[in-house]
Scaffold this motif. Structure first.
Motif, PDB file in Angstrom:
ATOM      1  N   ASP A 148       0.848  -1.187   0.000  1.00 40.03           N
ATOM      2  CA  ASP A 148       0.000   0.000   0.000  1.00 40.03           C
ATOM      3  C   ASP A 148       0.886   1.240   0.000  1.00 40.03           C
ATOM      4  O   ASP A 148       1.784   1.372   0.833  1.00 40.03           O
ATOM      5  N   LYS A 201       1.654  -1.267   4.185  1.00 41.36           N
ATOM      6  CA  LYS A 201       1.325  -2.674   4.452  1.00 41.36           C
ATOM      7  C   LYS A 201       1.560  -3.493   3.194  1.00 41.36           C
ATOM      8  O   LYS A 201       1.226  -3.060   2.088  1.00 41.36           O
ATOM      9  N   THR A 250      -5.783  -7.642   3.150  1.00 41.62           N
ATOM     10  CA  THR A 250      -4.543  -8.131   2.537  1.00 41.62           C
ATOM     11  C   THR A 250      -4.648  -9.643   2.389  1.00 41.62           C
ATOM     12  O   THR A 250      -5.495 -10.287   3.023  1.00 41.62           O
ATOM     13  N   ASN A 252      -5.525  -3.325   6.855  1.00 40.78           N
ATOM     14  CA  ASN A 252      -4.791  -2.262   6.172  1.00 40.78           C
ATOM     15  C   ASN A 252      -5.535  -0.950   6.390  1.00 40.78           C
ATOM     16  O   ASN A 252      -6.431  -0.606   5.645  1.00 40.78           O
TER      17      ASN A 252
END
Length: 196
Positions: A19, A24, A97, A103
């Motif tokens: 991300d 993440k 995820t 996230n």
């Protein structure tokens, strides 16, 4: 960017997707040269699906695309790190995820976005919108008041009052930063540069 697609016998390189905001790790996939080119041209992360034996743009069915932010090859040019902005859950299970992690943005990032929304649309009656409508002098004055209140509380031993005043000062400082066209990220960059 030169990627060594010939290093592995199947012509695919591993791709780690992260991300772009939260950092993440979202998932792992594989790309061939064609998938990389399509990712760059579409701005949506596209893999080569080993099970489907074809190019596969993440989100083509769900609409949960991974919007390309940056591509970084590793030191051997045989693995890619892609930073992306996900438009929804990444995993086919509905999880954020593929590793079962949540996230979510840091709270201060979320607060910064809310302050920006209040700055961009001042028609609301929120406290923040009212501050922006009153102008830079009033916002700066409020920062000064909160700073003085924090100093006063620092001289006492009431932890709760001290932390509340620190929160008030930080919030009003974020409002002042936005009013001047900046954010906490800009301050963070200054502090990071000073630390080097």
């Amino acid at each position: 960017m030169q990627v060594d697609f010939g290093k592995y016998s199947d012509g695919l390189v591993p791709v780690i997707v992260q991300d772009a905001v939260t950092n993440k790790v979202l998932m792992l996939g594989f790309m061939n040269d064609q998938a990389l080119q399509q990712t760059q041209s579409l701005g949506k992360v596209t893999f080569y699906s080993r099970s489907k034996q074809r190019l596969w743009t993440k989100g083509e069915v769900s609409g949960h695309f991974l919007y390309l932010h940056e591509i970084i090859p590793d030191c051997d040019n045989d693995t890619l790190l892609i930073k992306a902005n996900p438009a929804g859950p990444v995993c086919h299970t509905g999880a954020d995820t593929c590793f079962g992690e949540t996230n979510s943005k840091d709270f201060l990032q979320s607060l910064s976005e809310i302050i920006k929304q209040r700055f961009d649309d001042r028609s609301g009656k929120s406290y923040t919108s009212v501050l922006f409508n009153r102008g830079i002098n009033k916002i700066a004055q409020k920062v000064g008041e909160e700073a003085i209140e924090l100093v006063i509380e620092a001289k006492d031993d009431n932890k709760e009052l001290f932390l509340n005043e620190a929160a008030d000062l930080l919030f009003h400082d974020m409002v002042l930063l936005r009013a001047k066209g900046f954010s906490l990220e800009d301050v963070k960059k200054v502090l990071t540069d000073r630390h080097k």
